[in-house]
Each structure stands twice: as C-alpha cells, then as structure tokens.
Design a protein around this motif. Structure first.
Motif, PDB file in Angstrom:
ATOM      1  N   ARG A 159     -72.962 -52.592  26.469  1.00 62.76           N
ATOM      2  CA  ARG A 159     -72.986 -53.970  26.098  1.00 62.76           C
ATOM      3  C   ARG A 159     -74.486 -53.725  25.791  1.00 62.76           C
ATOM      4  N   GLY A 160     -74.956 -52.415  26.616  1.00 60.57           N
ATOM      5  CA  GLY A 160     -76.633 -52.191  26.260  1.00 60.57           C
ATOM      6  C   GLY A 160     -77.703 -51.824  27.264  1.00 60.57           C
ATOM      7  N   GLN A 161     -76.885 -52.593  28.307  1.00 59.19           N
ATOM      8  CA  GLN A 161     -77.420 -52.450  29.421  1.00 59.19           C
ATOM      9  C   GLN A 161     -78.375 -51.506  30.829  1.00 59.19           C
ATOM     10  N   VAL A 162     -79.259 -50.946  30.362  1.00 58.06           N
ATOM     11  CA  VAL A 162     -78.938 -50.015  30.694  1.00 58.06           C
ATOM     12  C   VAL A 162     -78.566 -49.612  32.193  1.00 58.06           C
ATOM     13  N   LEU A 163     -78.639 -48.754  33.491  1.00 62.74           N
ATOM     14  CA  LEU A 163     -77.700 -48.129  34.266  1.00 62.74           C
ATOM     15  C   LEU A 163     -78.781 -47.416  34.973  1.00 62.74           C
TER      16      LEU A 163
END
Length: 401
Positions: free
Chosen positions: A107-111
C-alpha cells in the motif's frame, strides 16, 4: 482482416482477477457484494476469484460479521482485504555521496529505511554496488523482511535514464551511475530493478503524495545542490529520446542564471562572499561553527539579518528566472520546488511570484513539496508499486515464515 484474440476462460479469469486486485488496492475491508458492485462480476465469479487470490497470497479473509459479534439473519458476509504484506518493494535514492533505501508494503507504507555513505565519488562500480546492497539488506532486516519477499526495486540516480532503463553516459558525472545495478541485483537476489532519473522519480512521488497530487501538467524541480527537473505532461512522465527531457543544462544560457547551482549551493556561496567583507551579520556566528549553510541563511533571514535577507532576494530572483524558463519550455500548470531545501523554501514563494511575470508569458502556480529529502524515495516506491500492480498475476509470492 485484423486478427482477434479469443476470450478464453483463462483470459476472462485473468481479467477478472486483475479487476478485483485493482479494486482491493484502493479499498479497505470489503464484502463480496461490494466486489460485485465495483467489478460487475457475478457472485459466483467474485467469490471464486477472491478465493483464488487468497490462496495465492494477495488477499486475506477476515472473520465473518456473525462470528465477530451480534446476531444477523441470513448468510454471514464474507469479507476480504488486500494482504499488503504479501511482498515488499524497495525504493532507492542513489546519489553521488550516499545511497538511501526504503522498504515499503504493497500500500506504499514505508516500513524501514537505511542510508549508507560512499567512501568517495570516484569509487569503482563494484564498491558502489556493495554499498547499495548493504543499505538494502539493512533496511530489510530492520523490518524482518527476507530478500526473496522483494517483488520489485526502483532506483533513482542523478543521471538521465531512457525509457528502457539505460543510463545516458554522455558526461563523466553521469557515467558514475552506470554501474550495472540491474544485473548485479538480479544476480545477487533475483530482483527486478527499474532504473529512473532521480528528478523524474521526484515528480512521480510528489504527484502521488505531495503538492502536485492530482495535477496532470507539472514540473518538479530538485533545487538543493543542483537544479534538475522531472516533467509530467498530460499525466505522463516525459523522457525524451535518450532520457534527457527534464535536464536543465540550458540554464547556462539563461540571462541572470548562467549555471545549474541550486538553492543550497547558491546560499552557501553567497554567504561566503558576504563574510569575506566586514559587513555585520549573524551569519558569522554560523561560519565560526563550521560554515554558513542554506539553513543558516534562512534562519538568519527569519531573525531580520540584512545580509541574509539580501541573499534570499537574490535566490528569489534566480528561481523566478529558472521557473520562468521552465514554464516557457513546458507550460505546466504547476511548478513544485522539491528536495531537502524545500523545507525552508516556502518563504521564497511570494517574492518569486512577484517577479515571475517578467520572465514568462505563461506563469504557473508554484508550491514547495512537503516530502522534503524523501521525495525521490517516495517516487521510487511509486515506480516499484506500478510495476508490481501491472505484473501482479505473473509474480510468485513467497509464503511468510
């Protein structure tokens, strides 16, 4: 007569699966009924496709509404959502002095993130690749992700890249980035690596999650050490025949500009010029601590320092000329100032606007990007996700331990 492709059951099922995945990416938890309404599929087909995508790892099924509490008549609704951790993508910003790698879910969430320096600009290709690889492995370890779970990598470099991902090496500096990164990462980890110019990725990133969200005609200017731009025209990223569509070397010929030095370079240089004289300025305090940088100039100007304020006026004039030239060539609706210096550049917007009509007959709107020095990695994540979304049904997901 033109040949036609038969709508085989396999093709129809693939099209249906693609439609469901597209819907799931833009949705949260959904019911089968909502899938049917969004895709036009029958209930039987929608259930079958969702079950297949769940089996392949792309979707998760949540417990039904009856089991989660409360009594409802009729059949409990089956609920699905995108499995955003089915795999990961890497976004890379490879500069001349350091490499930054971020890990993102689907989803494009930087982890996770890692930045490592290069020993020097003129290191060998092998050394540069080793640093990039260590940064990637460090970022993956920080989130507990295995290398084989990476579905795609997108890397931004400070050189023109054509539509085929080949680096234009017409200048020595650009050649520093032609290190065989795609082949090296494929050989080491089996990764698909997409190469792109860093300013082009800045344009993709800002249009996705920045000041240019939803704008189809925009130029994003990376403005820190050197000016470079990414151009989106009609919603499409421009490359040119050899990848040089956004290069700003022509600024050497623009009156009142004459080079491609960016805000950080100019502020540092003009501060040094002022400090060479005897003018009283608070910038001397910063210089005594190791040198007056752009952030010091902006801070001193905010405190009313006359020398710093004059530097800001010069910066506004230079940027107005640069934006005027870009607006004349590309005629965008919006020009975005991006990069690390954008955090401070907001104070330049009004003086730029006052001057802009002097340098172009088609003045655009102007904004600064809220993405700061992450603008390239945000665009790189977007580029990697675009690849995954286009090829999802051909990718093999690795089951998580």
């Amino acid at each position: 007569m033109a040949e036609t492709t038969a709508a085989t059951p396999q093709l129809l099922r693939r099209v249906s699966a693609g439609a469901v995945l597209d819907f799931m990416r833009s949705s949260g938890v959904v019911t089968v009924t909502e899938v049917m309404e969004a895709t036009g599929l029958t209930r039987a087909t929608a259930i079958s496709v969702c079950e297949d995508l769940k089996e392949r790892g792309w979707l998760r099924e949540l417990e039904n509404q009856r089991a989660s509490g409360g009594y409802r008549k009729g059949r409990p609704a089956r609920r699905f959502e995108l499995n955003e951790c089915a795999g990961y993508v890497l976004g890379m910003d490879v500069g001349v002095s350091k490499a930054t790698v971020v890990v993102s879910d689907l989803r494009g969430q930087v982890l996770g993130r890692s930045t490592l320096p290069f020993a020097e600009a003129e290191i060998s290709a092998g050394e540069r690749i080793s640093v990039i690889d260590r940064a990637a492995m460090t970022a993956l370890r920080s989130v507990g992700a295995a290398p084989e779970s990476v579905l795609a990598v997108c890397a931004g470099i400070a050189a023109p890249v054509d539509r085929n991902g080949d680096v234009l090496v017409a200048q020595h500096f650009w050649g520093l980035f032609d290190v065989g990164l795609k082949a090296a990462m494929r050989d080491r980890h089996g990764w698909t690596v997409l190469l792109e110019n860093d300013a082009n990725l800045a344009a993709l990133g800002d249009r996705w999650r920045g000041a240019a969200a939803g704008v189809d005609d925009v130029v994003v200017i990376l403005a820190s050490e050197r000016f470079g731009s990414g151009v989106i025209d009609g919603g499409r990223l421009l490359h040119g025949s050899r990848g040089g569509a956004g290069e700003l070397a022509f600024l050497d010929q623009v009156e009142g500009v004459g080079d491609t030095f960016g805000i950080a370079s100019l502020a540092r240089m003009w501060a040094a010029e002022a400090l060479a004289g005897k003018t009283r300025t608070s910038l001397r305090d910063y210089a005594a601590q190791g040198g007056a940088e752009a952030e010091h100039v902006f801070a001193a100007a905010a405190e009313g320092d006359a020398v710093a304020l004059r530097i800001l006026e010069r910066l506004a004039d230079r940027l107005a000329r640069v934006i005027g030239a870009v607006a004349t060539v590309f005629n965008p609706e919006l020009v975005v100032i991006g990069g690390a210096v954008a955090n401070s550049a907001g104070v330049l917007l009004e003086p730029i606007k006052r001057r802009l009509n002097d340098f172009t007959a088609t003045p655009p709107r102007i904004a600064v990007s809220p993405l700061g020095d992450s603008i390239v990695t945000v665009g790189a994540v977007r580029g990697a996700l675009d690849y995954v979304e286009k090829h999802s049904l051909d990718l093999q997901l690795v089951p998580r331990a």
